[in-house]
Design a protein around this motif. Structure first.
Motif, mmCIF file in Angstrom:
data_model
loop_
_atom_site.group_PDB
_atom_site.id
_atom_site.type_symbol
_atom_site.label_atom_id
_atom_site.label_comp_id
_atom_site.label_asym_id
_atom_site.label_seq_id
_atom_site.Cartn_x
_atom_site.Cartn_y
_atom_site.Cartn_z
ATOM 1 N N ARG A 17 19.782 -41.703 -53.837
ATOM 2 C CA ARG A 17 20.708 -42.816 -54.030
ATOM 3 C C ARG A 17 21.634 -42.891 -52.826
ATOM 4 N NH1 ARG A 17 17.493 -44.623 -57.065
ATOM 5 N NH2 ARG A 17 17.657 -44.781 -59.341
ATOM 6 N N ARG A 18 21.120 -43.451 -51.756
ATOM 7 C CA ARG A 18 21.914 -43.620 -50.529
ATOM 8 C C ARG A 18 21.745 -45.034 -50.023
ATOM 9 N NH1 ARG A 18 24.360 -39.422 -48.104
ATOM 10 N NH2 ARG A 18 23.852 -37.313 -48.757
ATOM 11 N N ILE A 39 28.690 -57.148 -49.427
ATOM 12 C CA ILE A 39 29.590 -57.473 -50.539
ATOM 13 C C ILE A 39 29.461 -56.406 -51.621
ATOM 14 C CG2 ILE A 39 30.114 -59.199 -52.310
ATOM 15 C CD1 ILE A 39 28.704 -61.237 -50.352
ATOM 16 N N ARG A 40 30.582 -55.848 -52.029
ATOM 17 C CA ARG A 40 30.591 -54.815 -53.072
ATOM 18 C C ARG A 40 31.003 -55.429 -54.404
ATOM 19 N NH1 ARG A 40 33.783 -51.297 -55.989
ATOM 20 N NH2 ARG A 40 32.993 -49.148 -56.186
ATOM 21 N N ILE A 41 30.201 -55.148 -55.453
ATOM 22 C CA ILE A 41 30.492 -55.651 -56.793
ATOM 23 C C ILE A 41 30.632 -54.471 -57.744
ATOM 24 C CG2 ILE A 41 29.704 -57.105 -58.699
ATOM 25 C CD1 ILE A 41 27.990 -58.646 -56.699
ATOM 26 N N ASP A 42 31.758 -54.402 -58.448
ATOM 27 C CA ASP A 42 31.966 -53.415 -59.503
ATOM 28 C C ASP A 42 31.228 -53.908 -60.741
ATOM 29 O OD1 ASP A 42 32.882 -51.892 -61.647
ATOM 30 O OD2 ASP A 42 34.921 -51.744 -60.872
ATOM 31 N N GLY A 75 24.601 -48.535 -55.040
ATOM 32 C CA GLY A 75 24.961 -47.493 -54.102
ATOM 33 C C GLY A 75 25.301 -46.183 -54.777
ATOM 34 N N PRO A 76 25.570 -45.161 -53.985
ATOM 35 C CA PRO A 76 25.916 -43.848 -54.545
ATOM 36 C C PRO A 76 27.211 -43.866 -55.335
ATOM 37 C CG PRO A 76 26.223 -43.887 -52.155
ATOM 38 C CD PRO A 76 25.506 -45.138 -52.519
ATOM 39 N N ASP A 77 28.039 -44.888 -55.150
ATOM 40 C CA ASP A 77 29.294 -45.023 -55.905
ATOM 41 C C ASP A 77 29.108 -45.772 -57.214
ATOM 42 O OD1 ASP A 77 28.761 -47.508 -54.859
ATOM 43 O OD2 ASP A 77 30.779 -47.857 -54.076
ATOM 44 N N GLY A 78 27.875 -46.186 -57.504
ATOM 45 C CA GLY A 78 27.597 -46.922 -58.732
ATOM 46 C C GLY A 78 27.832 -48.412 -58.646
#
Length: 360
Positions: A359-360, A127-130, A100-103
């Motif tokens: 990147r969206r 699900i968001r993964i750092d 995503g745009p947040d990396g």
């Protein structure tokens, strides 16, 4: 037979334009016995892939490519779900993923094992993964906006909102990333519903029982300025709508169907990718080709190659390359009247298109 001669025959048989068929070379960059249907790369060169398991041992659903192999990501536990288990802490059915745009790496769990399979309680999630820690940092539960027929498909971002497609119960899902509140729009509208036969490599797609394959709301892209959402059922055609109309949190707003604009007369599409100049790249599965859709919605064939059998979720990297996973999904039993004609390895190809990615 030369490759150019093969391309010419393919174009004659399918009606695909010959323009630019041999002008842009395509190069294999990764191959695997696993059915890889999605690819993403970071600016630092890390490559992540989505895998559709085919009941082989040790098949991850989400992986990072290391030393030429797919390793489970973020770990083996998240990739260890088996029928009968709880969905908590495990992927049930990774359908797509996106940096995503947040990396962060955002993973769409469709909530079921596959097309036509029942929803697993608590499995339909974003699900968001750092990726700096290989750690899941947030799980968005989509349970309240799905039905038993749902098949959550893909995702794009626009500021504080995410948009997802439901390919089973045709519609769009809008998710407020700050609050976690989600709602549906355009339920059952013709713009998100298959209206014509789905085709690949010159054949209509059929389920094992002979019924025609229908993959409803599927591909979607957000413009560089965030003002437009482009979307379509997998069979095409492509439509667009202003994102501000989706973001105002009125579930199934009855005024929205009239605000949908026809955009481009695409046919069956495996995947898309969008460039900052407004061009949308789309894979034409019937002609094994890559199309370039201009900002005016007009289509031209960028190149065609018989190796590009059902190119799925594409990616434009920071070097201006288009990455194309040729997944052959149309040859697998689910979409091929019960027959398995897919031939591994499954290959990700690269073509230098000189585009910059949205990147969206």
């Amino acid at each position: 037979m030369t490759l150019r001669r093969a391309l010419s025959i393919l174009a004659v048989l399918t009606g695909a334009p010959l323009a630019a068929c041999a002008d842009i070379p395509i190069t294999p960059v990764f191959s695997s016995p696993l059915l890889v249907n999605g690819v993403m790369t970071t600016a630092q060169g890390r490559m992540f892939v989505v895998v559709q398991p085919q009941h082989r041992p040790d098949e991850p659903q989400l992986g990072e490519v290391k030393s030429g192999r797919v390793t489970p990501y973020p770990d083996a536990l998240w990739n260890s779900w088996i029928p009968g288990q709880s969905a908590a802490g495990r992927f049930v059915g990774v359908n797509s993923a996106r940096l995503g745009p947040d990396g962060a790496l955002w993973v769409v769990d469709r909530g079921s094992e596959g097309l036509g399979s029942p929803q697993i309680p608590g499995a339909a999630r974003l699900i968001r993964i750092d990726i700096s820690q290989a750690k899941v940092t947030r799980v968005y539960d989509l349970e309240k906006v799905i039905s038993s027929q749902s098949f959550i498909d893909d995702v794009r971002f626009n500021g504080d909102h995410a948009y997802l497609t439901d390919a089973g119960q045709p519609g769009l899902i809008v998710l407020d990333l700050a609050s976690g509140n989600a709602w549906r729009e355009l339920d059952g509208d013709k713009s998100v519903t298959v209206q014509r036969p789905m085709r690949a490599e010159g054949k209509d797609l059929r389920f094992p029982d002979g019924d025609p394959v229908k993959i409803h709301a599927d591909q979607l892209e957000v413009s560089q300025d965030g003002q437009w959402l482009y979307f379509q059922p997998a069979s095409g055609p492509m439509s667009r709508i202003q994102t501000r109309l989706l973001d105002h949190a009125v579930p199934n707003d009855s005024s929205l169907p009239a605000q949908v604009q026809p955009y481009s007369d695409t046919n069956t599409t495996g995947g898309t990718a969008m460039a900052t100049n407004g061009t949308i790249y789309a894979s034409d599965t019937d002609r094994s080709s890559i199309l370039a859709i201009g900002p005016n919605g007009k289509i031209r064939t960028l190149f065609a190659d018989p190796r590009l059998a059902w190119v799925d979720a594409m990616w434009i990297d920071e070097r201006g390359n288009l990455l194309m996973p040729a997944v052959q999904i149309n040859r697998t039993p689910t979409l091929n009247h019960g027959r398995n004609d897919a031939k591994p390895p499954f290959v990700i190809y690269r073509a230098a298109i000189g585009a910059q990615p949205v990147r969206r």
